[in-house]
Design a protein around this motif. Structure first.
Motif, PDB file in Angstrom:
ATOM      1  N   UNK A  27       0.804  -1.222   0.000  1.00 47.07           N
ATOM      2  CA  UNK A  27       0.000   0.000   0.000  1.00 47.07           C
ATOM      3  C   UNK A  27       0.834   1.268   0.000  1.00 47.07           C
ATOM      4  N   UNK A  28       2.073   1.191   0.474  1.00 45.47           N
ATOM      5  CA  UNK A  28       2.959   2.340   0.459  1.00 45.47           C
ATOM      6  C   UNK A  28       2.522   3.415   1.428  1.00 45.47           C
ATOM      7  N   UNK A  29       2.683   4.686   0.996  1.00 46.10           N
ATOM      8  CA  UNK A  29       2.326   5.835   1.834  1.00 46.10           C
ATOM      9  C   UNK A  29       0.837   6.113   1.722  1.00 46.10           C
ATOM     10  N   UNK A  30       0.177   6.299   2.869  1.00 51.76           N
ATOM     11  CA  UNK A  30      -1.247   6.592   2.893  1.00 51.76           C
ATOM     12  C   UNK A  30      -1.511   7.847   3.735  1.00 51.76           C
ATOM     13  N   UNK A  31      -2.437   8.709   3.301  1.00 52.46           N
ATOM     14  CA  UNK A  31      -2.740   9.930   4.084  1.00 52.46           C
ATOM     15  C   UNK A  31      -3.496   9.572   5.361  1.00 52.46           C
TER      16      UNK A  31
END
Length: 729
Positions: A59-63
């Motif tokens: 998913x990597x970077x998520x806000x």
């Protein structure tokens, strides 16, 4: 300096759209508190906004919407949308995680000026802003919240204003017609009791607040030791078996959340103390439980584990958790690195002149010795002493059959460490001793060389509900290609409930001294006799060229009627199994050595992770360890103080050969010492031909550091030597 002035973009944009700038705290996105003199003290500075949190590789970077409330940092999931909409949704979304800032540390990333870390005792959050200035603003706000927040805020603010009324009590007593003086006395009693109760509660509250305030400091002290463990584990953490992808990436369930570009450099950055740039402390609050679990995962799962040094070893059948070594107690895991490069010795030139001679009279260079003495080898037989602990417990439960099976497994386990040991131990000097206080295993061992010709060593060990003693006289001879060792002596095991067992060791043959790979084999019959209902006979099969499954051991347990009630099978260098029946059939010794109904009694520990040419086990590596604290408490006769043996362990082979020659020259006096009336210090023989028994007093002398009658047998010959003392008798 503040993000609101230098970069009024995504971080401050959501709430700037909704609120006027004059209503905002200069460092925060939340409105400043009104200056109302009647309100309670305001909470620490607050900040809220959009940050990107690393989740996992997929998913990597998520806000996420982050908000600081007092000493708590919370974050919520938000949908993928515009910045202004994200701010609106973020305030209303449920909290999915929180961080206690009082026990957290913060660090900036070296590789990315937008990234920073929040390190807690259980996990590390990796966060990213949209620009470097925003990162500065967030870290300043986090540090400010951590410093200014107080765990007792509001808890004791009105503690001195506590009061209550006795008006209702007074009215009720008036209704009952009581006199005014009685009512006043009752009111005074109630006020006095309440005052005492209020004082006690106030003290407890203050103690609680003091504990909360000291918690971060206590965690810092505790985790100072954890940092050392973290650095020690670095080499293990970067190995492929500890990584899901082989590149240092962590899975979604990992406590430490790595970024997409965190490789070896980032891992070193997280683990190295010198690279930490915390704003509050230099210690990272790593989770010691997590470290322990990581170590356990490195071992075989599904079984209990115990520790030699910092190495977890599989515990065997029936070993209790209470027998595990304390995690704060470490023994060494490897030998010191050798100082010199060892030079080979012509084996044939040594053997051809000594064919048919007694091995104890042959002077060999230290090349053929391992850094242990024969006294220490006696204690090595007790590596699996937990089998005797289990045997004692079985007897207490009335299971006498399982007790003798455990004893038989213990008798076999003593041979496991001999596999692949090409070197011989040092022959101890007359009067030499060795102690081993392994409280983590619940045993205390002591041995002494009690005779030089014949060479006899006596030992005594106390465990959990049992005592073990015996003496050993090994007759050895060269036969060209082989060495045969015939042990003479009886070993005795006595349980606290009065049951005893006795047995003698079998013959050992060392093969291929000149040509081929050197190996040893144990063969013969071992009879374990008891003073109650059961006895055991174990047969160590002699190895042959046609045997497909060597090193086998098989045996039977018989009751008082001579009937076979249990069968044992296995290998002395691997494991032992048993089957129990009213009339156990004779086992067919196949390649597997067991059947489907067999019960595991004992299994050999895993080999050391730091192998040497001596091929010592993890347990054997600890036997000659000498710490400064231990050295102060040892008698001058202990094997750890023997100089030639210590030089061999340190790899100083030139010094070792010179010391061995000096000590063996001195040892030639031993026979004259015996003839002059020398007697062992700690053991006495039972009768003229009986076993040497421990007379006691050693551990008491150790406590008092009084070693009367213990001479410096490893030093230079002087008037205080044992020879001079024997001649004076």
């Amino acid at each position: 300096m503040h993000g609101s002035k230098s970069n009024p973009k995504k971080l401050l944009l959501p709430l700037l759209v909704m609120r006027r700038a004059r209503d905002l705290h200069p460092l925060c996105c939340l409105p400043a508190a009104d200056d109302d003199g009647g309100s309670p003290p305001p909470p620490p500075p607050s900040l809220a906004g959009l940050l990107y949190k690393w989740t996992n590789i997929g998913k990597g970077w998520r806000p996420r919407w982050f908000a600081i409330r007092g000493a708590i940092l919370t974050y919520s999931k938000i949908p993928r949308c515009s910045s202004s909409a994200a701010a609106h949704y973020g305030q209303d979304r449920p909290v999915v995680g929180l961080v206690h800032l009082k026990i957290s540390s913060f660090r900036e990333s070296k590789s990315d000026d937008r990234r920073f870390y929040i390190i807690t005792p259980t996990k590390t959050l990796q966060l990213r802003t949209d620009c470097a200035n925003e990162r500065v603003a967030w870290i300043e706000a986090l540090v400010s919240a951590r410093a200014e927040s107080s765990p007792d805020w509001g808890l004791l603010c009105n503690q001195n204003d506590a009061s209550f009324s006795t008006e209702r009590l007074r009215n009720r007593m008036h209704e009952e017609g009581l006199r005014e003086d009685i009512i006043k006395d009752c009111e005074q009693i109630v006020h006095s009791e309440f005052s005492q109760y209020h004082t006690q509660m106030k003290q407890r509250c203050e103690e609680y607040v003091s504990f909360i305030r000291s918690l971060p400091r206590q965690l810092e002290v505790l985790n100072a030791d954890d940092n050392a463990n973290m650095i020690e584990l670095r080499s293990h953490l970067v190995k492929p078996e500890y990584s899901s992808s082989g590149q240092g990436k962590c899975s979604e369930s990992s406590n430490t959340e790595s970024s997409d570009d965190v490789g070896q450099q980032e891992l070193d950055e997280l683990l190295d103390d010198d690279d930490y740039h915390f704003y509050d402390t230099r210690q990272s609050f790593s989770d010691s439980v997590t470290i322990s679990c990581l170590k356990m995962k490195g071992s075989n799962s599904g079984k209990d584990n115990f520790l030699y040094g910092d190495k977890f070893v599989k515990s065997k059948a029936g070993m209790a958790n209470s027998e595990c070594m304390s995690p704060f107690f470490k023994r060494r895991t490897k030998l010191p690195d050798p100082v010199e490069k060892e030079k080979g010795v012509s084996l044939w030139s040594m053997i051809k002149d000594n064919v048919g001679r007694d091995l104890t009279r042959v002077c060999l260079p230290v090349y053929f010795n391992e850094p242990l003495s024969s006294l220490q080898k006696c204690f090595e037989d007790l590596e699996y002493s937990y089998l005797l602990d289990r045997a004692y417990e079985c007897g207490l439960k009335g299971d006498s059959l399982m007790r003798i099976l455990k004893v038989a497994a213990f008798a076999v386990s003593g041979y496991a460490s001999s596999d692949g040991r090409p070197c011989k131990p040092f022959n101890p000097l007359l009067g030499e001793t060795y102690e081993a206080d392994y409280s983590e295993n619940g045993i205390r061992f002591f041995s002494e060389k009690v005779s030089h010709h014949p060479m006899v060593m006596a030992c005594h060990c106390e465990g959990k509900g049992w005592k073990f003693w015996g003496d050993s006289n090994v007759k050895s001879k060269f036969w060209g290609q082989t060495i045969q060792l015939d042990p003479v002596g009886v070993l005795t095991l006595e349980f606290d409930d009065g049951e005893t067992f006795q047995w003698s060791k079998v013959t050992t043959t060392i093969n291929n001294l000149i040509i081929g790979r050197v190996y040893c084999n144990h063969h013969g019959t071992m009879n374990i006799t008891g003073n109650r209902g059961y006895s055991c006979k174990l047969i160590f099969k002699q190895q042959s060229f046609l045997e497909r499954s060597p090193r086998q051991v098989q045996g039977f347990v018989k009751d008082v009627d001579g009937s076979n009630v249990a069968t044992l099978m296995g290998k002395w260098d691997e494991s032992m199994y048993c089957t129990i029946a009213n009339d156990a059939p004779r086992v067919n010794c196949s390649a597997s050595g067991q059947n489907a109904d067999a019960t595991l009694l004992w299994e050999k520990n895993e080999p050391s992770t730091y192998p040497t040419r001596y091929n010592l086990s993890s347990f054997a590596i600890t036997l000659n360890e000498l710490t400064p604290e231990l050295k102060e408490r040892l008698p001058p006769t202990d094997s750890r103080l023997r100089p030639d043996q210590r030089h061999v362990e340190n790899g100083e082979y030139g010094k070792a050969n010179a010391e061995k020659l000096r000590l063996e020259t001195r040892q030639r006096m031993s026979r004259k010492m015996q003839d002059s009336g020398w007697k062992p210090r700690w053991f006495r023989r039972d009768g003229s031909d009986g076993t040497f028994r421990y007379v006691g007093g050693y551990w008491e002398a150790r406590e008092q550091a009084k070693w009367d009658g213990c001479y410096d047998i490893f030093g230079e010959v002087s008037d205080s030597s044992p020879r001079h003392a024997a001649q004076q008798r």
